[in-house]
Design an enzyme around this catalytic site. Structure first.
Site, PDB file in Angstrom:
ATOM      1  N   HIS A 104      -1.525   0.701  -9.962  1.00 19.79           N
ATOM      2  CA  HIS A 104      -2.184  -0.284  -9.090  1.00 19.79           C
ATOM      3  C   HIS A 104      -2.696  -1.484  -9.893  1.00 19.79           C
ATOM      4  CE1 HIS A 104      -4.165  -0.723  -4.917  1.00 19.79           C
ATOM      5  NE2 HIS A 104      -4.028  -1.921  -5.474  1.00 19.79           N
TER       6      HIS A 104
ATOM      7  N   ARG B  74       0.854  -1.185   0.000  1.00 20.52           N
ATOM      8  CA  ARG B  74       0.000   0.000   0.000  1.00 20.52           C
ATOM      9  C   ARG B  74       0.893   1.238   0.000  1.00 20.52           C
ATOM     10  NH1 ARG B  74      -3.604  -2.592  -1.729  1.00 20.52           N
ATOM     11  NH2 ARG B  74      -5.576  -3.110  -0.738  1.00 20.52           N
TER      12      ARG B  74
HETATM   13  P1  NAP Z   1      -2.091 -11.840   4.042  1.00 19.41           P
HETATM   14  O1  NAP Z   1      -2.330 -13.189   3.453  1.00 19.41           O
HETATM   15  O2  NAP Z   1      -2.954 -11.378   5.165  1.00 19.41           O
HETATM   16  O3  NAP Z   1      -0.569 -11.796   4.470  1.00 19.41           O
HETATM   17  C1  NAP Z   1       0.005 -10.738   5.191  1.00 19.41           C
HETATM   18  C2  NAP Z   1       1.444 -11.085   5.531  1.00 19.41           C
HETATM   19  O4  NAP Z   1       2.041  -9.979   6.209  1.00 19.41           O
HETATM   20  C3  NAP Z   1       1.542 -12.292   6.471  1.00 19.41           C
HETATM   21  O5  NAP Z   1       2.670 -13.056   6.155  1.00 19.41           O
HETATM   22  C4  NAP Z   1       1.711 -11.622   7.837  1.00 19.41           C
HETATM   23  O6  NAP Z   1       2.403 -12.424   8.788  1.00 19.41           O
HETATM   24  C5  NAP Z   1       2.567 -10.432   7.453  1.00 19.41           C
HETATM   25  N1  NAP Z   1       2.457  -9.360   8.464  1.00 19.41           N
HETATM   26  C6  NAP Z   1       1.403  -8.597   8.769  1.00 19.41           C
HETATM   27  N2  NAP Z   1       1.690  -7.733   9.763  1.00 19.41           N
HETATM   28  C7  NAP Z   1       2.997  -7.963  10.072  1.00 19.41           C
HETATM   29  C8  NAP Z   1       3.884  -7.394  11.016  1.00 19.41           C
HETATM   30  N3  NAP Z   1       3.510  -6.407  11.833  1.00 19.41           N
HETATM   31  N4  NAP Z   1       5.131  -7.882  11.072  1.00 19.41           N
HETATM   32  C9  NAP Z   1       5.550  -8.878  10.257  1.00 19.41           C
HETATM   33  N5  NAP Z   1       4.743  -9.466   9.336  1.00 19.41           N
HETATM   34  C10 NAP Z   1       3.473  -9.006   9.252  1.00 19.41           C
HETATM   35  O7  NAP Z   1      -2.204 -10.718   2.912  1.00 19.41           O
HETATM   36  P2  NAP Z   1      -2.015 -10.908   1.326  1.00 19.41           P
HETATM   37  O8  NAP Z   1      -3.234 -11.478   0.714  1.00 19.41           O
HETATM   38  O9  NAP Z   1      -0.705 -11.560   1.087  1.00 19.41           O
HETATM   39  O10 NAP Z   1      -1.962  -9.383   0.872  1.00 19.41           O
HETATM   40  C11 NAP Z   1      -0.985  -8.499   1.403  1.00 19.41           C
HETATM   41  C12 NAP Z   1      -1.261  -7.097   0.933  1.00 19.41           C
HETATM   42  O11 NAP Z   1      -0.951  -6.968  -0.444  1.00 19.41           O
HETATM   43  C13 NAP Z   1      -2.717  -6.638   1.014  1.00 19.41           C
HETATM   44  O12 NAP Z   1      -3.071  -6.262   2.332  1.00 19.41           O
HETATM   45  C14 NAP Z   1      -2.734  -5.477   0.079  1.00 19.41           C
HETATM   46  O13 NAP Z   1      -2.316  -4.322   0.791  1.00 19.41           O
HETATM   47  C15 NAP Z   1      -1.649  -5.837  -0.940  1.00 19.41           C
HETATM   48  N6  NAP Z   1      -2.211  -6.150  -2.254  1.00 19.41           N
HETATM   49  C16 NAP Z   1      -1.851  -5.355  -3.296  1.00 19.41           C
HETATM   50  C17 NAP Z   1      -2.350  -5.613  -4.556  1.00 19.41           C
HETATM   51  C18 NAP Z   1      -1.904  -4.787  -5.754  1.00 19.41           C
HETATM   52  O14 NAP Z   1      -2.440  -4.950  -6.837  1.00 19.41           O
HETATM   53  N7  NAP Z   1      -0.934  -3.910  -5.594  1.00 19.41           N
HETATM   54  C19 NAP Z   1      -3.239  -6.681  -4.764  1.00 19.41           C
HETATM   55  C20 NAP Z   1      -3.583  -7.465  -3.677  1.00 19.41           C
HETATM   56  C21 NAP Z   1      -3.064  -7.201  -2.419  1.00 19.41           C
HETATM   57  P3  NAP Z   1       1.772 -13.846   9.252  1.00 19.41           P
HETATM   58  O15 NAP Z   1       1.988 -14.781   8.086  1.00 19.41           O
HETATM   59  O16 NAP Z   1       2.578 -14.253  10.404  1.00 19.41           O
HETATM   60  O17 NAP Z   1       0.324 -13.578   9.551  1.00 19.41           O
END
Ligand code: NAP
Length: 312
Positions: A275, A227
């Site tokens: 994006h 983000r």
């Molecule tokens: P997710 O499955 O919820 O994974 C989040 C990851 O971040 C997990 O590994 C989590 O650790 C880690 N995390 C969260 N808070 C943390 C902290 N304080 N310290 C260390 N690690 C932390 O999310 P996702 O589906 O992979 O998506 C991630 C993000 O990508 C979304 O929230 C969105 O912002 C972004 N995104 C962008 C696009 C784009 O087109 N640019 C598209 C989709 C998503 P744990 O494994 O231990 O829980």
């Protein structure tokens, strides 16, 4: 016929209509309603949302759960009027695959210096640069969730040494795993590429800042696909000017669309993407929602929602 599913978005009318058609196709046994249909709000059990206006889920006394059509839910969590029901975010394997492709495409582009050769071509400069093998280019990925894991697996298969940082430190095959504050320092140390795929939470806001860049190898590449608010833009501009960051690929910004006068547009060290790192496919997202709705209709159990305390 079960009570209608309420679709609530702040999307342009044609986009909302597209989502409605995709959801209807994926769930022929359900009625998809929007506020404009004036459904009986007292019977609505499930809301499907994409950037819903604040307060739009009030007055739904029978609401059991909410399914977001986006993977990131930080904006929903900022809405104090969100009812305290399970909030399910989009987990779509198609999205993770697209993200892994865009991460790999960006990494390979930078790794093989194609951004440098593109700049040289504009000057008609024929200057080959030394070859560096993938095995000598350490990459660190922040966030090893649905997106980060898929990206890490693809980069490992390409031969890059990959380190990953997550909260739990759960293993990912072929990836060196780090967690916690100290783990972050170790994960960053000497990395030549930093990929951010964290969710935006109070803990991760501004994580891409000067102290983070200082840990990387000089001239490291930054890829921010999480983000916009993860990045402290002024710190990046300084790190680019100092050569600490060699190039940045940015897909997400605090203000989107990116304003015409934003310095990223014309900065030679920045690649701007609008994006699109992992665009949502309506058909596959609607199929994911349909599976969750079908399970709820069958069992009466709400799908697991996100952890509001953690913020993701
Ligand atoms: P997710 O499955 O919820 O994974 C989040 C990851 O971040 C997990 O590994 C989590 O650790 C880690 N995390 C969260 N808070 C943390 C902290 N304080 N310290 C260390 N690690 C932390 O999310 P996702 O589906 O992979 O998506 C991630 C993000 O990508 C979304 O929230 C969105 O912002 C972004 N995104 C962008 C696009 C784009 O087109 N640019 C598209 C989709 C998503 P744990 O494994 O231990 O829980």
């Amino acid at each position: 016929m079960p009570a209608p599913l309420l679709l609530v978005t702040r999307l342009p009318p044609d986009e909302e209509a597209g989502w409605r058609r995709a959801l209807a196709r994926a769930m022929p046994g359900e009625t998809i309603a929007t506020a404009a249909d004036h459904p009986d709000r007292t019977t609505v059990e499930i809301a499907v949302v994409a950037n819903p206006p604040a307060g739009s889920l009030r007055d739904l006394p029978a609401l059991h759960w909410v399914h977001s059509l986006w993977a990131g839910v930080e904006r929903l969590l900022q809405d104090a009027t969100m009812p305290p029901v399970p909030l399910v975010r989009l987990v779509d394997p198609m999205l993770a695959r697209a993200m892994a492709e865009t991460v790999a495409a960006s990494v390979l582009h930078l790794h093989r210096g194609l951004h440098v050769y593109a700049a040289q071509q504009r000057r008609r400069a024929w200057i080959p640069h030394p070859f560096q093998p993938a095995t000598g280019r350490p990459i660190t990925i922040l966030g090893l969730g649905e997106m980060g894991r898929a990206a890490a697996e693809l980069l490992v298969s390409l031969g890059f040494p990959v380190r990953g940082w997550s909260r739990s430190g759960a293993p990912v095959p072929g990836v060196s795993i780090f967690s916690g504050e100290e783990g972050l320092t170790d994960a960053l140390d000497g990395a030549q590429v930093l990929v951010n795929l964290l969710p935006l939470t109070p803990e991760t806001r501004g994580i891409l800042r000067a102290s983070t860049f200082a840990r990387l190898a000089p001239g490291a590449y930054l890829i921010n696909f999480g983000r916009g608010a993860h990045l402290v833009e002024v710190d990046l501009l300084e790190a680019l000017a100092a050569g600490q960051v060699g190039h940045a690929v940015l897909d997400v910004f605090e203000q989107e669309p990116l304003p015409a006068d934003h310095p990223a547009w014309s900065h030679p060290g920045v690649t701007v993407l609008p994006h699109v790192a992992a665009p949502t496919s309506r058909a596959s997202a609607a199929a994911v929602v349909a599976a969750a709705v079908a399970a709820f209709r069958r069992t009466g159990l709400c799908p697991a929602g996100i952890d509001r305390q953690r913020g993701y």
